[in-house]
Write an enzyme that holds these catalytic residues in place. Structure first.
Site, PDB file in Angstrom:
ATOM      1  CG  ASN A   8      -1.718   1.214   1.406  1.00 35.28           C
ATOM      2  OD1 ASN A   8      -1.841   2.013   0.474  1.00 35.28           O
ATOM      3  ND2 ASN A   8      -2.314   1.388   2.589  1.00 35.28           N
ATOM      4  CE  LYS A  10       0.012   3.337   4.762  1.00 38.91           C
ATOM      5  NZ  LYS A  10      -0.066   3.472   6.199  1.00 38.91           N
ATOM      6  CD  GLU A 172      -3.335  -3.030   7.345  1.00 36.64           C
ATOM      7  OE1 GLU A 172      -2.159  -3.082   6.972  1.00 36.64           O
ATOM      8  OE2 GLU A 172      -4.117  -2.137   6.988  1.00 36.64           O
ATOM      9  CB  SER A 216       5.379  -1.723  11.994  1.00 42.77           C
ATOM     10  OG  SER A 216       4.872  -0.434  12.253  1.00 42.77           O
TER      11      SER A 216
HETATM   12  C1  PEP Z   1      -0.768  -0.108   5.943  1.00 43.55           C
HETATM   13  O1  PEP Z   1      -0.882   1.050   5.613  1.00 43.55           O
HETATM   14  O2  PEP Z   1      -1.621  -0.903   5.587  1.00 43.55           O
HETATM   15  C2  PEP Z   1       0.381  -0.496   6.771  1.00 43.55           C
HETATM   16  C3  PEP Z   1       0.406  -1.695   7.258  1.00 43.55           C
HETATM   17  O3  PEP Z   1       1.381   0.441   6.961  1.00 43.55           O
HETATM   18  P1  PEP Z   1       2.840   0.202   7.628  1.00 43.55           P
HETATM   19  O4  PEP Z   1       3.398  -1.070   7.049  1.00 43.55           O
HETATM   20  O5  PEP Z   1       3.622   1.401   7.286  1.00 43.55           O
HETATM   21  O6  PEP Z   1       2.605   0.042   9.113  1.00 43.55           O
END
Ligand code: PEP
Length: 252
Positions: A8, A10, A172, A216
């Protein structure tokens, strides 16, 4: 089943940066060591570039981070599935915590989006997860049950072979997204077992759906996370922005 590794991006990368990352990914994927399904969710404006660059890669799909559940019309600022398909996307993210908490998308709206996308032959990665406050007040099971039973309420009567192919759950924990705090093994095991249990209890039994972990994820922890029971893959934000780092996660 092959593990699924999703990126992702973003609100990061312009078109040139997206093309460069996708080209680097494409050459890395040609020599991929592990059997993985790879999904990339770039910003809207980069979908066509990324689809073109990854077009020749097996088991690799491109998706969109958002869409509006209507065919077309007076929805200023929104984007339709037909426009996304035209650019090369075939999957969408629904229910990401940033859309739940920053954009205030409700369970009812997420159910509408999920049903709309699946019925138009798009695949859906449906994200769920609790905030730190909800976890600390003992509400983990209640939150996951609400997010699944309400958010997926419109798909219960869809054929199970369609759901198996086109619907993926991503667990998540909100407190682990972009914070560097990865959930511990015990927390991931407990939450994924709970998600499978809640899925099994839905009309039609949805326990066949893959469940990804997100929050993360880094090259250093990917392999250990993928080895945990009921973890069918990973959804990666920050560590997917650099092609090398994401390729290391794919090959973990
Ligand atoms: C996400 O945006 O779905 C995500 C898991 O972000 P990160 O890996 O940066 O925590």
């Amino acid at each position: 089943m092959k593990k699924i590794i999703a990126a992702n991006w973003k609100m990061n990368k312009d078109r040139a940066q997206s093309r460069a990352a996708a080209e680097e990914l494409a050459s890395g994927l040609a020599g991929r060591k592990a059997e993985r399904t790879v999904m990339i969710f770039p910003p809207f404006l980069s979908i066509a570039e990324v689809s073109k660059a990854l077009g020749g890669c097996a088991d690799t799909v491109v998706g969109a981070q958002n869409f509006y559940p209507a065919e077309s019309g007076a929805y200023t600022g929104e984007i339709s599935l037909a426009m996304l398909a035209d650019a090369g996307a075939s999957w969408v993210l629904v229910g990401h915590s940033e859309r739940r908490h920053i954009l205030h998308e409700s369970d009812v709206f997420l159910a509408q989006k999920t049903q709309f996308a699946l019925s138009r032959n798009f695949g859906v990665v449906f994200c769920i997860g609790e905030t730190l406050e909800e976890r600390e007040s003992g509400k983990l099971a209640d939150v996951l049950t609400r997010q699944i039973s309400q958010g997926l309420s419109a798909v219960f009567d869809m054929p199970s072979n369609l759901l198996q192919e086109k619907l993926i759950i991503a667990y998540e924990p909100v407190w682990a997204i972009g914070t560097g705090k990865v959930a511990g093994d015990r927390e991931v095991l407990e939450a994924h077992a709970k998600v499978k249990e809640i899925l099994a209890a839905q009309p039609g039994d949805l326990s066949i759906l893959p469940v990804l972990y997100g929050g993360s994820v880094k090259p250093a922890n990917a392999q250990a996370l993928l080895a945990l029971a009921n973890v069918d893959g990973l959804l990666v934000g920050g560590a997917s922005l650099e092609a090398k780092s994401f390729l290391n996660i794919i090959n973990a």
